[in-house]
Design an enzyme around this catalytic site. Structure first.
Site, PDB file in Angstrom:
ATOM      1  N   TYR A   1     -66.342  31.275   8.775  1.00 13.11           N
ATOM      2  CA  TYR A   1     -66.082  32.098   7.589  1.00 13.11           C
ATOM      3  C   TYR A   1     -65.096  33.215   7.990  1.00 13.11           C
ATOM      4  CZ  TYR A   1     -70.201  29.936   6.807  1.00 13.11           C
ATOM      5  OH  TYR A   1     -71.279  29.293   5.442  1.00 13.11           O
TER       6      TYR A   1
ATOM      7  N   SER B   1     -76.359  27.692  -1.080  1.00 15.05           N
ATOM      8  CA  SER B   1     -75.967  28.211  -2.683  1.00 15.05           C
ATOM      9  C   SER B   1     -77.585  27.520  -3.614  1.00 15.05           C
ATOM     10  CB  SER B   1     -74.908  26.903  -2.922  1.00 15.05           C
ATOM     11  OG  SER B   1     -73.514  27.210  -2.448  1.00 15.05           O
TER      12      SER B   1
END
Length: 306
Positions: A52, A216
């Site tokens: 990330y 998500s």
């Protein structure tokens, strides 16, 4: 915030995990405000990955939370490794060990509460993974282990060699991406919803006390967009708005409550960097949808029953 057990770890963790994939999109003051707001909500479980922001997300988080011994005792840190940009996937002993060292350095901590293996590696040698996990566990650098995006057979292959139990599996799941639920409703039916694409991973995880961490939770497709407020899902949004008004909460809360209503005791991972939206997600731990409401939302998303 309500807590749930994390697999066989013996840990009680917040029912909502805070995903930090986008924290590098905030400036210093915004990041600090976001992290402190999460702590105030009791959302003390933070999900990271070494890729990330190419590591910058872990660094920014450590600064934002003012990492120190007193802070470290109050939070739960999870990170992931195994994706190598420009190469592919790597579950080798060498890569796992070096990745953890990098995450610990960036997060300014001596240990991770949980380490997940990110995206399956076709060249995985389970014996090497086991050696890496043993070294990390015995040294106190990682307390618990899990996987991400793996099916039952892949987990069984790993577990055959591991001394430590797999405590979590991070999988894509939302109201509009609910195949792991749909296939269980369409058993033996001659329709697309009956196609078993993941080896009944939902049931496998429940049978083996592996916590599912939906990622998500508001997306449709593969990062195609958020279904909340989307013109592509008018019936779903109408139903969510109706139930939001009924329960006196925002639509975001209802969408998150839909996942939390499932008896698998999942721990959804948020992706938002918006403080109010995070608070709306946290409210979902206080809302329990009825069976009828859960199915109404499921059907409004275009899912069908046999």
């Amino acid at each position: 915030m309500r807590t749930i057990p994390l697999g066989k770890s013996g840990m009680q963790v917040p029912a909502i995990a805070v995903g930090c994939m986008r924290i590098n999109g905030l400036d210093k003051s915004e990041a600090e405000h976001f992290v402190q707001s999460a702590l105030e909500e009791g959302a003390v479980f933070f999900d990271h990955a070494d890729i990330y922001g190419r590591g910058t997300c872990e660094e920014i988080f450590a600064e934002a939370v003012h990492m120190g011994d007193a802070v470290r005792e109050k939070i739960i840190l999870q990170s992931k490794c195994g994706i190598r940009p420009g190469v592919a996937f790597d579950f080798s002993k060498e890569h796992i060990l070096s990745s953890v060292e990098g995450s610990l350095r960036r997060l300014k901590t001596d240990y991770l509460d949980v380490l997940l293996l990110h995206r399956p590696d076709a060249l995985v040698e389970p014996e090497e993974v086991a050696e890496a996990f043993d070294l990390l566990h015995s040294s106190g650098k990682v307390r618990h282990f899990g996987v991400s995006n793996q099916n039952p057979m892949q987990m069984q292959l790993l577990q055959k060699h591991l001394r430590q139990p797999i405590v979590a599996n991070q999988l894509q799941l939302s109201i509009t991406n609910a195949n792991m639920i749909s296939q269980g409703l369409h058993v033996n039916m001659l329709d697309d919803a009956a196609v078993n694409r993941d080896g009944s991973v939902l049931d496998f995880c429940r049978l083996n006390d592996i916590s599912i961490q939906p990622w998500s939770p508001f997306q449709y497709g593969f990062f195609e967009g958020v279904f909340l407020g989307s013109d592509k899902f008018p019936e779903l949004n109408a139903k969510i708005d109706e139930l939001a008004e009924k329960h006196g909460v925002p639509g975001t809360t209802i969408a998150m409550a839909w996942l939390l209503r499932h008896p698998a005791k999942m721990q959804p991972v948020t992706g938002t960097m918006n403080v109010q939206r995070l608070k709306d997600c946290a409210k979902a731990t206080e809302v329990r949808l009825s069976r009828e409401e859960w199915y109404e939302i499921y059907l409004a998303a275009g899912n069908v029953l046999p």
